[in-house]
Design a protein around this motif. Structure first.
Motif, short mmCIF file in Angstrom:
data_model
loop_
_atom_site.label_atom_id
_atom_site.label_comp_id
_atom_site.label_asym_id
_atom_site.label_seq_id
_atom_site.Cartn_x
_atom_site.Cartn_y
_atom_site.Cartn_z
N GLU A 88 0.84 -1.21 0.00
CA GLU A 88 0.00 0.00 0.00
C GLU A 88 0.87 1.25 0.00
N TRP A 89 1.92 1.25 0.81
CA TRP A 89 2.84 2.39 0.90
C TRP A 89 3.55 2.61 -0.44
N LEU A 90 3.96 1.52 -1.08
CA LEU A 90 4.60 1.64 -2.39
C LEU A 90 3.65 2.25 -3.41
N TYR A 91 2.40 1.81 -3.40
CA TYR A 91 1.43 2.33 -4.36
C TYR A 91 1.01 3.77 -4.07
N GLU A 92 1.36 4.27 -2.90
CA GLU A 92 1.12 5.69 -2.60
C GLU A 92 2.18 6.57 -3.25
N GLY A 93 3.12 5.97 -3.96
CA GLY A 93 4.13 6.72 -4.67
C GLY A 93 5.48 6.73 -3.99
N ASN A 94 5.65 5.96 -2.95
CA ASN A 94 6.92 5.88 -2.24
C ASN A 94 7.81 4.82 -2.89
N THR A 95 9.08 5.16 -3.07
CA THR A 95 10.03 4.21 -3.64
C THR A 95 11.28 4.18 -2.78
N PRO A 96 11.42 3.13 -1.97
CA PRO A 96 12.62 3.03 -1.14
C PRO A 96 13.83 2.65 -1.99
N ASP A 97 14.99 2.90 -1.45
CA ASP A 97 16.22 2.50 -2.12
C ASP A 97 16.54 1.03 -1.86
N LEU A 98 15.92 0.47 -0.80
CA LEU A 98 16.17 -0.91 -0.40
C LEU A 98 15.02 -1.38 0.47
N ILE A 99 14.72 -2.68 0.38
CA ILE A 99 13.72 -3.30 1.26
C ILE A 99 14.41 -4.38 2.06
N ILE A 100 14.18 -4.38 3.37
CA ILE A 100 14.62 -5.47 4.25
C ILE A 100 13.37 -6.26 4.58
#
Length: 121
Positions: free
Chosen positions: A39-51
């Motif tokens: 959901e957070w990703l689809y809000e337009g957030n793009t992290p540099d890395l996922i753990i």
């Protein structure tokens, strides 16, 4: 500007440990389920890395990894698996499915930091 790390783990204690060691160098976002992470990703957030942990409620880490690696929007985000799952077969499968690294719990936070930096080069 600090790089953004998304932590997906159902154990808040893990997120707190990671945050203590990484918050000086990275911006940390934490969710206790992969569904909230999507959901957070689809809000337009793009992290540099996922753990990512493997065993979690609502959606396990295997399913999450497969989902983002097949999605054109998110497939290039590096993923480090941080899990208590010791099976060699599981580690190999996760790496074949697109994980950039696999670290076993319990883990050394300094080792995690070094591996994060190597993945983010």
């Amino acid at each position: 500007m600090k790089k953004q790390i998304l932590i997906l783990d159902d154990k808040i204690a893990i997120a707190k440990i990671i945050s203590v060691y990484l918050s000086n160098d990275f911006d940390i976002t934490y969710f206790d389920t992969p569904v909230k992470g999507i959901e957070w990703l689809y809000e337009g957030n793009t992290p540099d890395l996922i753990i990512l942990d493997i065993r979690m409620p609502e959606m396990n880490g295997d399913e999450f990894l497969s989902y983002i690696k097949k999605n054109g929007l998110f497939k290039d985000i590096p993923v480090i698996i941080l899990s208590g799952e010791e099976s060699s077969a599981t580690r190999i499968r996760m790496l074949e499915e697109g994980a950039d690294d696999y670290i076993l719990k319990p883990f050394n936070p300094m080792e995690l930091k070094i591996r994060i930096r190597k993945v983010l080069k």
